[in-house]
Design an enzyme around this catalytic site. Structure first.
Site, short mmCIF file in Angstrom:
data_model
loop_
_atom_site.label_atom_id
_atom_site.label_comp_id
_atom_site.label_asym_id
_atom_site.label_seq_id
_atom_site.Cartn_x
_atom_site.Cartn_y
_atom_site.Cartn_z
N HIS A 120 0.71 -1.15 -0.18
CA HIS A 120 0.01 -0.07 0.04
C HIS A 120 0.67 1.25 -0.06
O HIS A 120 0.12 2.19 0.34
CB HIS A 120 -0.89 0.11 1.12
CG HIS A 120 -2.10 0.89 1.22
ND1 HIS A 120 -2.84 1.19 0.15
CD2 HIS A 120 -2.48 1.98 2.22
CE1 HIS A 120 -3.73 1.99 0.35
NE2 HIS A 120 -3.40 2.67 1.62
O1 LIG Z 1 -9.61 3.44 4.46
C1 LIG Z 1 -9.02 4.13 3.27
O2 LIG Z 1 -9.75 4.08 2.03
C2 LIG Z 1 -7.83 4.74 3.23
C3 LIG Z 1 -6.79 4.19 4.13
C4 LIG Z 1 -5.49 5.21 4.44
O3 LIG Z 1 -5.72 6.23 3.80
C5 LIG Z 1 -4.63 4.38 4.68
C6 LIG Z 1 -3.48 5.13 4.84
C7 LIG Z 1 -2.00 4.69 5.27
C8 LIG Z 1 -0.93 5.44 5.43
O4 LIG Z 1 -0.70 6.05 4.45
C9 LIG Z 1 -0.07 5.45 6.47
O5 LIG Z 1 1.09 5.99 6.36
O6 LIG Z 1 -0.44 4.84 7.60
#
Ligand SMILES: O=C(O)/C=C/C(=O)/C=C/C=C(\O)C(=O)O
Length: 289
Positions: free
Chosen positions: A269
């Site tokens: 991710h």
């Molecule tokens: O729930 C969602 O659609 C989005 C999840 C996020 O935005 C997760 C991102 C996590 C990071 O980028 C981080 O650095 O923890």
């Protein structure tokens, strides 16, 4: 870029701005690097302890060297920005925060690179302010809504929730192990820095939990509106993304009329961190041509 190069360090580029947009009155933190005529804004993801610098520190220098001004905006409720309990659409809240920031800084138009929540917020901004966007880069996000193949919430999003509720080093490691394809690339130094970011702002962690309790769907599904976004868009995804699955990226290229998709093999991710060199070359090429 390393935090030890004083001119390019987080501390040397750290700034605050007060934004006012209707009932939204917040002090936001951002990093401002470079002085080019064109601006690239980077919007971070929603993990506990995330920030513009934490998400994008591997991606700033090539853009600055190529002559861009780079703004890393810390969204409301993260890092040194003001706390907030959000009961509506967080994508739209972040879009308003970005508009307020660009207005305050006198920037008419910007290219935007968004990671996960930052990508959802980039699409929200482009829908609300089409005349203010140049090109868009969306990684691991761009719209909420269901995956066609993977049960939701995904295992990664469940681990983020557990970490917000109980911000321990064990929960952080559980989350980060699913976050990237190759967990052996994660150092103890990175874990400790992230833990410190989280624990520095327990108010942000508590507010995120309260926000989710008030509205579990913080990121709305923009699927039906994607055709309105005319900006040229580069969608980037990790094949092995266990937070926001790859088929959401396919939905984006079907919906966004001027989008193309790159899929990184052996990538979770965090494409901009896991494949930083290639990511940086692709983004520069996309912005310049
Ligand atoms: O729930 C969602 O659609 C989005 C999840 C996020 O935005 C997760 C991102 C996590 C990071 O980028 C981080 O650095 O923890």
């Amino acid at each position: 870029m390393s935090d030890t190069t004083p001119a390019l360090s987080e501390a040397a580029t750290s700034r605050f701005v007060r934004i006012q947009d209707g009932d939204l009155n917040l002090q936001l933190h951002y990093n401002d690097i470079g002085s080019g005529a064109e601006t690239v804004v980077m919007l971070h993801g929603s993990g506990p302890g995330a920030s513009g610098w934490a998400n994008f520190h591997r991606n700033i220098e090539p853009l600055v060297n190529a002559g861009y001004r780079v703004i890393l905006l810390d969204c409301p409720g993260w890092s040194k920005s003001d706390p907030i309990i959000n009961t509506g659409s967080r994508s739209d809240l972040n879009a308003r925060a970005l508009k307020g920031t660009l207005d305050a800084l006198g920037i008419d138009k910007a290219h935007i690179i968004g990671n996960s929540m930052g990508a959802h917020s980039t699409v929200a901004f482009a829908l609300a302010n089409p005349e203010r966007v140049g090109k868009l880069v969306l990684m691991g996000g761009g719209t909420g809504g269901p995956s066609q193949f993977v049960p939701m919430p995904t295992e990664g999003i469940k681990l983020i929730g557990a970490l917000y509720r109980d911000p321990s080093i064990d929960n952080l490691k559980r989350m980060m192990n699913v976050f990237v394809f190759d967990a052996s690339s994660l150092t103890e130094e990175l874990y400790q820095a992230r833990l410190a970011n989280m624990l520095n702002r327990r108010d942000h962690l508590e507010n995120f939990v309260k926000s989710l309790e008030a509205n579990p769907k913080q990121f709305p599904d923009y699927g039906h509106r994607l055709g309105e976004v005319k900006a040229e868009t580069l969608v980037i995804w990790g094949r092995d993304d266990r937070f926001v699955p790859l088929d959401v990226g396919l939905r984006l290229v079907w919906g966004l009329p001027n989008a193309e998709l790159h899929i990184f093999n052996r990538c979770g991710h965090w494409a901009q961190w896991e494949h930083a060199d290639k990511f940086n070359r692709m983004v520069l090429d996309f912005l310049q041509h």
